[in-house]
Structures are given as structure tokens and as C-alpha cells.
Write a protein that holds these residues in place. Structure first.
Motif, PDB file in Angstrom:
ATOM      1  N   GLN A  31       0.795  -1.233   0.000  1.00 55.52           N
ATOM      2  CA  GLN A  31       0.000   0.000   0.000  1.00 55.52           C
ATOM      3  C   GLN A  31       0.827   1.283   0.000  1.00 55.52           C
ATOM      4  O   GLN A  31       0.723   2.112   0.905  1.00 55.52           O
ATOM      5  N   GLU A  34      -0.848   5.300   0.478  1.00 58.58           N
ATOM      6  CA  GLU A  34      -2.247   5.065   0.858  1.00 58.58           C
ATOM      7  C   GLU A  34      -2.872   6.316   1.468  1.00 58.58           C
ATOM      8  O   GLU A  34      -4.023   6.645   1.209  1.00 58.58           O
ATOM      9  N   ASP A  35      -2.108   7.033   2.306  1.00 59.84           N
ATOM     10  CA  ASP A  35      -2.674   8.188   2.995  1.00 59.84           C
ATOM     11  C   ASP A  35      -2.946   9.363   2.062  1.00 59.84           C
ATOM     12  O   ASP A  35      -3.671  10.281   2.437  1.00 59.84           O
ATOM     13  N   ALA A  57      -7.055  -7.532   3.178  1.00 57.40           N
ATOM     14  CA  ALA A  57      -6.303  -6.425   3.788  1.00 57.40           C
ATOM     15  C   ALA A  57      -6.539  -6.416   5.287  1.00 57.40           C
ATOM     16  O   ALA A  57      -7.542  -6.937   5.778  1.00 57.40           O
ATOM     17  N   HIS A  59      -6.018  -3.802   8.936  1.00 57.00           N
ATOM     18  CA  HIS A  59      -5.729  -2.478   9.488  1.00 57.00           C
ATOM     19  C   HIS A  59      -5.757  -2.607  10.999  1.00 57.00           C
ATOM     20  O   HIS A  59      -6.673  -3.213  11.555  1.00 57.00           O
ATOM     21  N   ASP A  61      -6.366  -1.744  14.882  1.00 58.68           N
ATOM     22  CA  ASP A  61      -7.519  -1.135  15.538  1.00 58.68           C
ATOM     23  C   ASP A  61      -7.188  -0.941  17.015  1.00 58.68           C
ATOM     24  O   ASP A  61      -7.119  -1.912  17.778  1.00 58.68           O
ATOM     25  N   THR A  77     -16.243   1.699   5.214  1.00 57.06           N
ATOM     26  CA  THR A  77     -15.732   3.061   5.379  1.00 57.06           C
ATOM     27  C   THR A  77     -16.483   4.018   4.453  1.00 57.06           C
ATOM     28  O   THR A  77     -17.205   3.598   3.547  1.00 57.06           O
ATOM     29  N   GLU A 228     -10.130   4.742   2.932  1.00 56.18           N
ATOM     30  CA  GLU A 228      -9.088   3.735   2.738  1.00 56.18           C
ATOM     31  C   GLU A 228      -9.006   3.405   1.249  1.00 56.18           C
ATOM     32  O   GLU A 228     -10.004   2.988   0.654  1.00 56.18           O
ATOM     33  N   LEU A 241     -11.511  -6.102   4.091  1.00 60.93           N
ATOM     34  CA  LEU A 241     -10.579  -5.456   5.020  1.00 60.93           C
ATOM     35  C   LEU A 241     -10.988  -5.845   6.432  1.00 60.93           C
ATOM     36  O   LEU A 241     -12.136  -5.624   6.837  1.00 60.93           O
ATOM     37  N   ARG A 243     -10.126  -5.677  10.660  1.00 63.95           N
ATOM     38  CA  ARG A 243      -9.448  -4.854  11.658  1.00 63.95           C
ATOM     39  C   ARG A 243      -8.831  -5.750  12.722  1.00 63.95           C
ATOM     40  O   ARG A 243      -9.491  -6.652  13.244  1.00 63.95           O
ATOM     41  N   LEU A 256      -6.172   6.235  16.201  1.00 61.21           N
ATOM     42  CA  LEU A 256      -5.306   6.172  15.029  1.00 61.21           C
ATOM     43  C   LEU A 256      -4.900   7.578  14.594  1.00 61.21           C
ATOM     44  O   LEU A 256      -5.697   8.509  14.633  1.00 61.21           O
TER      45      LEU A 256
END
Length: 291
Positions: A31, A34-35, A57, A59, A61, A77, A228, A241, A243, A256
Motif C-alpha cells: 500500500q 495510501e494516505d 487487507a 488495518h 484497531d 468506510t 481507505e 478489510l 481490523r 489512530l
């Protein structure tokens, strides 16, 4: 990145020791960018999804403990749009604002008007967030600058409210341009869709997780207003995805992107085990996927 690197290293070790098939059908994407919501499309253009049937994927949490997983079918999301507004006008001395068109004043009017309009054009029961997170302009307490840059983000579910807000922002920009006698350039800089998880892939991951985690550690998550760019992959192939809890007691519970964010490194072991087992199970069974 660390968790996925651990997955790759473990798979390599298993193959070298003849514990796993010599040729696993898997590909790792770390990734990039990504941001800024630009990396996924670049990876896709480079062929990252060529020959790929499904994509998984993870992420972290911080609201969950290490050893806990969160899943959600379908929309997880928000759609995420980022935009910028550049306002240019006549600057001058702060003692004589009548000789200027004052881009700072115009910027404040834009922000206030946009914030005031949102609850009047979108049902308050809808999940939608408009937030201006950066304003830059000027360098001195007594000098009115010639330009001000505003950056913001719009988070929403579905396209109707999203497009209504974007159109309204354009109208606000036109109004500020006329009433404040300034130039206003409104530009959408990025836009990514919602993460839309494949139920079949979710069930596949849950079944894998149950081989080493108790049922009470695997729970359904609420929708998030976060964005995302994994969603861009899901527009091409089925994906999900999940968590992965990263806290330990009170440690690692900072939200986060907080400057206090930290993780319990046990999360690396949990995530690695989940993905390695999932890849091995996939190699032997290759489940059929829907959308």
C-alpha cells in the motif's frame, strides 16, 4: 508494513522447508501512498491485480485488544474526497484594508458559509462529515496577503449526498468570488469510494481465525467515517478489510493518527498467523467469491 513483511517471511520459510506448496499463488501489496489515496490506482496500473481472484487487507484497531478481530460485510468506510480552495485578491497594509480585497476575509466567509449550509441540504440522520483542516495565508500581523489556501475533506456514504455537497461548494465559491471581489479556485484533489467487503471472503477469514482464536474475539465493527484506498482494489475484484486489535490493557488505546499512537507488538503475531493460514487455506480450497 511490518505485519505483511512477517507474512511474506513466514511463507518463504514454510516453502523452503517443504511445509507449504512450493508455489503459493499469492501476491503482497504494501500500500504505497495510501494516505494520499494515490497508491492503489498506481499499483493497479502497474499490474498488481493481474491474475488475482481476491484480495485481503488488514488495518490495526486501537479500540480492540491484541488477539481480537473486527469484520463487517459490505460498506465499512466512507467515500473520501479531499479538496482545496485557493483564494487570490489584492493584499496590502493591515491599517488600510479598504485598499484591498482581503483574501483572509473571503476565506473565513467561505468556511463559515460551507459549514452552515451542510445541515440545511443534507438530512441530519445521514452520515456525512465536511471538515476544513488546513488554512494557510499571510506571514505578518499587519500585512494582508494576496492569497489564502484552504484544504478540507468530505466523508459520506453513497454518491447522492456527496455530489450535492460538491455542487453546493462550487456555488459558495461563485458567491464569494462575486461578493468579495476575489478569485476563487475550487479543486477536488482526491476521491476514493467506500470499502465494500465481500461477505464470502469475510466468512473465509472468520473461519480461518476460529482455528486459533475464540469466537468472542471475532466481532462485527460499526461503519467508519475514515477512508481507505483499498476500496480501489475492491472496485476491480472481490476483497475484504479486517481490523486487527493492537492494544494491551490501557496501552496502545490512543486513536489512530494520534501523536500518542502505539501498538502491542503481539498484533504482528496475530495478523501474521491469520494471513498465513488464510493463504494456505486458499491455496488448497480456492473458494468461489461473489460481490
Amino acid at each position: 508494513t511490518t505485519m505483511l513483511l512477517a507474512v511474506c517471511d513466514t511463507l518463504q520459510h514454510l516453502m523452503q522447508n517443504d511445509v507449504a506448496p512450493a508455489r503459493l499463488r499469492a501476491r503482497a501489496i504494501f500500500q504505497p501512498a495510501e494516505d494520499t489515496a494515490q497508491g492503489a490506482e498506481a499499483c493497479i496500473e502497474a499490474g498488481a491485480l493481474d491474475g488475482v481472484a481476491g484480495i485481503l487487507a488488514m488495518h490495526v484497531d486501537s479500540s480492540r485488544q491484541a488477539g481480537e478481530l473486527g469484520w463487517r460485510d459490505h460498506i465499512q468506510t466512507a467515500c473520501c474526497d479531499e479538496f482545496q480552495v485557493l483564494i487570490r485578491g489584492e493584499g496590502g497594509h493591515g491599517a488600510r484594508p479598504h485598499e484591498t480585497t482581503d483574501p483572509i476575509f473571503a476565506a473565513t466567509q467561505f468556511v463559515n458559509t460551507a459549514y452552515g449550509l451542510v445541515p440545511r441540504i443534507v438530512d441530519a440522520r445521514q452520515d456525512l462529515v465536511l471538515c476544513f483542516c488546513e488554512i494557510s495565508g499571510g506571514h505578518s500581523a499587519n500585512v494582508i496577503p494576496t492569497e489564502v489556501l484552504i484544504k478540507g475533506t468530505l466523508r459520506s456514504f453513497g454518491t447522492e449526498a456527496r455530489e450535492r455537497i460538491v455542487q453546493k461548494l462550487k456555488q459558495v465559491a461563485d458567491g464569494i468570488r462575486t461578493t468579495c471581489d476575489v478569485q476563487v479556485e475550487l479543486k477536488r484533489t482526491t476521491g476514493i469510494p467506500s470499502v465494500d467487503n465481500c461477505p464470502e471472503l469475510n466468512q473465509f477469514l472468520i473461519n480461518t481465525a476460529r482455528s486459533f482464536l475464540p469466537d468472542h474475539a471475532i466481532t462485527r465493527v460499526d461503519r467508519s467515517m475514515g477512508g481507505e484506498d483499498f476500496a480501489c482494489y475492491q472496485q476491480r475484484i472481490p476483497g475484504t478489510l479486517i481490523r486487527v486489535g493492537s492494544a494491551r490493557g490501557d496501552f496502545g488505546t490512543a486513536y489512530l493518527h494520534s501523536p500518542h499512537f502505539d501498538v502491542d507488538e503481539e498484533v504482528i503475531r496475530v495478523a501474521c498467523r491469520l494471513f498465513v493460514r488464510s493463504i494456505l487455506n486458499w491455496s488448497y480450497s480456492e473458494p468461489s467469491l461473489g460481490r
